[in-house]
Design an enzyme around this catalytic site. Structure first.
Site, mmCIF file in Angstrom:
data_model
loop_
_atom_site.group_PDB
_atom_site.id
_atom_site.type_symbol
_atom_site.label_atom_id
_atom_site.label_comp_id
_atom_site.label_asym_id
_atom_site.label_seq_id
_atom_site.Cartn_x
_atom_site.Cartn_y
_atom_site.Cartn_z
ATOM 1 N N TYR A 271 149.598 23.781 -20.315
ATOM 2 C CA TYR A 271 150.525 24.188 -19.250
ATOM 3 C C TYR A 271 150.402 23.281 -18.029
ATOM 4 C CZ TYR A 271 153.835 27.607 -17.382
ATOM 5 O OH TYR A 271 154.961 28.218 -16.896
ATOM 6 N N TYR B 193 153.902 32.911 -15.461
ATOM 7 C CA TYR B 193 153.324 32.810 -16.804
ATOM 8 C C TYR B 193 151.818 33.018 -16.693
ATOM 9 C CZ TYR B 193 152.121 31.007 -21.400
ATOM 10 O OH TYR B 193 151.621 30.889 -22.670
HETATM 11 P P1 NAI Z 1 165.429 27.101 -17.711
HETATM 12 O O1 NAI Z 1 165.103 25.671 -17.931
HETATM 13 O O2 NAI Z 1 166.649 27.629 -18.359
HETATM 14 O O3 NAI Z 1 165.473 27.433 -16.142
HETATM 15 C C1 NAI Z 1 164.774 26.701 -15.148
HETATM 16 C C2 NAI Z 1 165.772 26.443 -14.038
HETATM 17 O O4 NAI Z 1 165.184 25.817 -12.882
HETATM 18 C C3 NAI Z 1 166.929 25.510 -14.489
HETATM 19 O O5 NAI Z 1 168.163 26.186 -14.357
HETATM 20 C C4 NAI Z 1 166.818 24.351 -13.530
HETATM 21 O O6 NAI Z 1 168.062 23.718 -13.269
HETATM 22 C C5 NAI Z 1 166.223 25.052 -12.299
HETATM 23 N N1 NAI Z 1 165.741 24.102 -11.296
HETATM 24 C C6 NAI Z 1 164.886 23.052 -11.502
HETATM 25 N N2 NAI Z 1 164.712 22.379 -10.329
HETATM 26 C C7 NAI Z 1 165.447 23.031 -9.384
HETATM 27 C C8 NAI Z 1 165.668 22.829 -7.999
HETATM 28 N N3 NAI Z 1 165.092 21.808 -7.330
HETATM 29 N N4 NAI Z 1 166.486 23.678 -7.325
HETATM 30 C C9 NAI Z 1 167.085 24.721 -7.976
HETATM 31 N N5 NAI Z 1 166.914 24.962 -9.295
HETATM 32 C C10 NAI Z 1 166.097 24.130 -9.990
HETATM 33 O O7 NAI Z 1 164.141 27.915 -18.254
HETATM 34 P P2 NAI Z 1 163.652 29.433 -18.082
HETATM 35 O O8 NAI Z 1 162.609 29.612 -19.104
HETATM 36 O O9 NAI Z 1 164.818 30.349 -18.056
HETATM 37 O O10 NAI Z 1 162.925 29.399 -16.666
HETATM 38 C C11 NAI Z 1 163.108 30.371 -15.669
HETATM 39 C C12 NAI Z 1 161.767 30.748 -15.046
HETATM 40 O O11 NAI Z 1 160.983 31.462 -16.002
HETATM 41 C C13 NAI Z 1 160.921 29.550 -14.588
HETATM 42 O O12 NAI Z 1 160.270 29.896 -13.382
HETATM 43 C C14 NAI Z 1 159.909 29.441 -15.706
HETATM 44 O O13 NAI Z 1 158.732 28.777 -15.311
HETATM 45 C C15 NAI Z 1 159.676 30.926 -15.977
HETATM 46 N N6 NAI Z 1 158.989 31.231 -17.227
HETATM 47 C C16 NAI Z 1 159.434 30.702 -18.408
HETATM 48 C C17 NAI Z 1 158.748 30.939 -19.574
HETATM 49 C C18 NAI Z 1 159.181 30.288 -20.849
HETATM 50 O O14 NAI Z 1 158.378 30.229 -21.793
HETATM 51 N N7 NAI Z 1 160.420 29.826 -20.932
HETATM 52 C C19 NAI Z 1 157.542 31.814 -19.614
HETATM 53 C C20 NAI Z 1 157.193 32.372 -18.330
HETATM 54 C C21 NAI Z 1 157.895 32.075 -17.188
#
Ligand code: NAI
EC number: 1.3.1.9
Length: 269
Positions: free
Chosen positions: A160, A150
């Site tokens: 953030y 991000y």
């Molecule tokens: P999400 O909440 O659906 O996915 C995040 C995932 O990380 C979840 O499935 C969670 O179970 C997993 N996770 C957390 N701790 C963990 C661990 N110890 N081991 C394995 N998995 C673990 O949300 P999203 O948005 O799909 O996130 C995916 C990526 O995109 C993240 O890196 C997030 O920071 C990034 N991102 C998201 C944005 C947003 O606005 N949603 C913007 C830019 C980047």
């Protein structure tokens, strides 16, 4: 519509929690484009989400793995290689979590034990996934490894919190490991810097709705959706991007290079 962009390719998709997750959309599109892959998430997340249904739909399996544990990652790769019948062409790191954000700790009042967890889960786990893959020699030549970032990694977005520093580390790890993986195995490593997206991780950030709306008005093409992010990821896993590596690739509708938009100026009048 399928063009079989990933026909014959095998890989690992982390981070599909529910149908809003970016990784969830990637799994559906990867399947549509002919890839074979294994899904994984933290053991605790497996109890919450509907990832088993996604696995059924994608004709695959789910292997629990805490991305901060090298033992879990090793087991994940060993079992996945067996299931997929070979080494990997792609790895998706779609993982982020900050205990400080979750528990409402401000940036100038951080809990440092939690800060370590933020770094470990959201950034160092990317290094662990790559180093383990490297040591097991489990990536095919011209493979593609991706993490999700991000813009707060590069410019200050106060809300953030410590995730900004974790994302800066994530982007740096992509550059550093990209060099080593490129030299030795012709494997490329990149991060995609995505627009604010309404997912569990995204909407956990305070004031999400306001900065989502702000970014929507600032970006000439509007915010990029999770679905569009998944399309970009598929392209980055395909053979059409073989020489793109060590980059942080903005996927944000033009937000990152816009100074101010006419809509926002109107609102300031
Ligand atoms: P999400 O909440 O659906 O996915 C995040 C995932 O990380 C979840 O499935 C969670 O179970 C997993 N996770 C957390 N701790 C963990 C661990 N110890 N081991 C394995 N998995 C673990 O949300 P999203 O948005 O799909 O996130 C995916 C990526 O995109 C993240 O890196 C997030 O920071 C990034 N991102 C998201 C944005 C947003 O606005 N949603 C913007 C830019 C980047």
């Amino acid at each position: 519509m399928s063009n079989n962009l990933l026909a014959g390719k095998k890989g690992i998709i982390t981070g599909a929690l529910d149908e809003n997750s970016i990784a969830w959309k990637v799994a559906l599109k990867a399947k549509e484009q002919g890839a074979k892959f294994v899904l994984t998430n933290a053991p605790v997340a497996l109890r919450m989400g509907g990832i088993q249904e996604l696995a059924k739909e994608c004709n695959t399996e789910v292997i629990p793995a805490d991305a901060t544990s090298v033992d879990d990652i090793t087991k994940l790769y060993t079992e996945s290689k067996e299931i997929l019948g070979g080494n990997f062409d792609f790895l998706l790191h779609s993982i982020g979590m900050s205990p400080n954000v979750r528990k409402g700790k401000a940036y100038n009042d951080l809990n440092y034990d939690w800060l370590q967890k933020t770094y470990d889960i959201s950034a160092v786990s990317f290094h662990k996934m790559m180093q383990t893959a490297d040591k097991m020699d489990i990536m095919n030549e011209y493979g593609s490894i991706l993490g999700l970032s991000y813009i707060a990694a590069q410019r200050t977005y106060p809300f953030y919190n410590d995730m900004a520093d974790a994302k800066a580390l994530l982007e740096s790890i992509a550059r550093s490991y990209g060099y080593h993986f490129g030299k030795r195995k012709n494997v490329r490593v990149n991060t995609i810097s995505q627009s604010p997206t309404p997912t569990t991780a995204g909407s956990g950030i305070s004031g999400f709705e306001s900065f989502y709306n702000f970014a929507e008005k600032m970006s000439p093409l509007g915010n990029a959706t999770a679905e569009e992010c998944a399309d970009y990821i598929i392209m980055m896993f395909s053979d059409f991007t073989k020489k793109v590596t060590m980059q942080n690739l903005f996927h944000d509708g033009g937000y990152s290079f816009t100074g101010i938009s006419e809509e926002l100026i109107e609102e300031m009048k």
